[in-house]
Design a protein around this motif. Structure first.
Motif, mmCIF file in Angstrom:
data_model
loop_
_atom_site.group_PDB
_atom_site.id
_atom_site.type_symbol
_atom_site.label_atom_id
_atom_site.label_comp_id
_atom_site.label_asym_id
_atom_site.label_seq_id
_atom_site.Cartn_x
_atom_site.Cartn_y
_atom_site.Cartn_z
ATOM 1 N N ALA A 152 0.833 -1.204 0.000
ATOM 2 C CA ALA A 152 0.000 0.000 0.000
ATOM 3 C C ALA A 152 0.867 1.252 0.000
ATOM 4 C CB ALA A 152 -0.938 -0.005 1.201
ATOM 5 N N ARG A 174 -7.893 5.988 -2.695
ATOM 6 C CA ARG A 174 -7.886 5.099 -1.526
ATOM 7 C C ARG A 174 -9.305 4.700 -1.113
ATOM 8 N NH1 ARG A 174 -3.879 8.667 0.870
ATOM 9 N NH2 ARG A 174 -1.819 7.683 0.966
ATOM 10 N N TRP A 179 -8.945 0.206 -4.875
ATOM 11 C CA TRP A 179 -7.670 0.434 -4.186
ATOM 12 C C TRP A 179 -7.025 -0.888 -3.768
ATOM 13 C CZ3 TRP A 179 -4.089 3.993 -3.749
ATOM 14 C CH2 TRP A 179 -3.121 3.875 -2.752
ATOM 15 N N ARG A 180 -7.832 -1.823 -3.281
ATOM 16 C CA ARG A 180 -7.256 -3.108 -2.848
ATOM 17 C C ARG A 180 -6.653 -3.865 -4.030
ATOM 18 N NH1 ARG A 180 -12.829 -3.807 -2.406
ATOM 19 N NH2 ARG A 180 -13.736 -5.357 -3.842
ATOM 20 N N ASP A 181 -7.241 -3.666 -5.226
ATOM 21 C CA ASP A 181 -6.677 -4.308 -6.409
ATOM 22 C C ASP A 181 -5.342 -3.665 -6.787
ATOM 23 O OD1 ASP A 181 -9.006 -5.922 -6.665
ATOM 24 O OD2 ASP A 181 -10.037 -4.214 -7.577
ATOM 25 N N ARG A 182 -5.250 -2.357 -6.583
ATOM 26 C CA ARG A 182 -3.979 -1.677 -6.843
ATOM 27 C C ARG A 182 -2.896 -2.193 -5.902
ATOM 28 N NH1 ARG A 182 -4.526 2.597 -10.178
ATOM 29 N NH2 ARG A 182 -6.602 3.499 -10.481
ATOM 30 N N VAL A 183 -3.259 -2.392 -4.657
ATOM 31 C CA VAL A 183 -2.294 -2.907 -3.681
ATOM 32 C C VAL A 183 -1.860 -4.317 -4.069
ATOM 33 C CG1 VAL A 183 -1.983 -3.582 -1.261
ATOM 34 C CG2 VAL A 183 -3.155 -1.431 -1.827
ATOM 35 N N ALA A 184 -2.818 -5.132 -4.530
ATOM 36 C CA ALA A 184 -2.484 -6.498 -4.947
ATOM 37 C C ALA A 184 -1.568 -6.508 -6.166
ATOM 38 C CB ALA A 184 -3.765 -7.276 -5.246
#
Length: 270
Positions: A152, A174, A179-184
């Motif tokens: 992140a 965010r 956003w969680r897909d970007r972090v993944a």
């Protein structure tokens, strides 16, 4: 009414499986996302694009529904886009529209010479001249963050230092489900930055391109991005630049209706 989503895949020449989801009905439209993302980054504009198109949202290699190759080069991504376009053209019996954003737009640009099945193309701020713009220490810091599992923080650092995104836009990203897909997808950031740094724009490769191309540009995007758009417009015959007033690099999130109107108006021209 909820539009059913179906899952599909196409094989790239090196055997990589490129997965995508399909929704809506009408002419085929392929969506190719940029860095630090997957197919779900289009969620804010998907309902607007589905109204007149069969939308195919791609997961680029190394994330989501797609597999990855043994050795990464951006040329393999050109082949991924071309293979998918050709497969959809065979299935539908006609030309295919493609929309690419940022690094994904660079992948679409490279695919222009690999397929004859493109109908219309939209490119939103491809980084043509990233070489030298990204200090080596930035990539090293990203490597360090990712090696420590701070995905992140790596994504936020990328948007601040590489994209130059204001904090208000970063806060908006965010808050989005994507956003969680970007972090993944964070482990792909450094390799794509290195590929963009090594990329050299060659206008001669675009001389044979005949399909209409729309170049989207944020009205508040920085000067180097505006120069990239002008350079690309000079190289692509029949292309034109459309400025999105008050926007920068992520109008799909900050002004989805404005973005979708510009895209659909161009794609619906006869």
């Amino acid at each position: 009414m909820t539009i059913p989503t179906t899952l599909h895949s196409a094989a790239s020449p090196d055997g990589t499986v490129i997965g995508f989801t399909s929704t809506g009905s009408g002419r085929p439209l392929v969506l190719v996302h940029g860095g630090t993302a997957d197919r779900r980054r289009w969620t804010p504009v998907l309902p607007l694009l589905e109204r007149g198109h069969r939308v195919h949202a791609v997961d680029r290699r190394g994330r989501g529904l797609s597999t990855d190759g043994a050795h990464y080069t951006i040329e393999r991504e050109y082949e991924d886009v071309a293979a998918l376009v050709d497969a959809l053209a065979r299935e539908g019996g006609g030309g295919v529209d493609v929309l690419g954003h940022s690094y994904g737009a660079l992948c679409v640009l490279g695919a222009l010479g690999l397929t004859s099945c493109l109908r219309r193309v939209v490119l939103y701020e491809p980084p043509l001249n990233a070489a030298g713009r990204i200090p080596a220490e930035v990539v090293s810091e990203l490597d360090s963050l990712l090696a420590r599992g701070h995905n992140a923080e790596a994504v936020a650092y990328f948007f601040r230092t590489v994209v130059g995104m204001p904090e208000r836009e970063l806060d908006l990203l965010r808050a989005l489900p994507a956003w969680r897909d970007r972090v993944a997808a964070a482990p792909t950031i450094a390799r794509e930055l290195r590929a963009a740094d090594a990329y050299r724009f060659d206008p001669a490769r675009l001389r044979a391109v005949t399909c209409p191309v729309l170049l989207l540009l944020g009205g508040d995007s920085p000067a180097p991005v505006r120069e990239d758009a002008r350079m690309l417009a000079r190289a692509l015959r029949g292309s034109r630049v459309h400025v999105l007033p008050g926007q920068r690099h992520v109008a799909m999130d900050t002004a989805p209706e404005l973005f979708a109107r510009a895209v659909t108006a161009f794609l619906d021209q006869r």
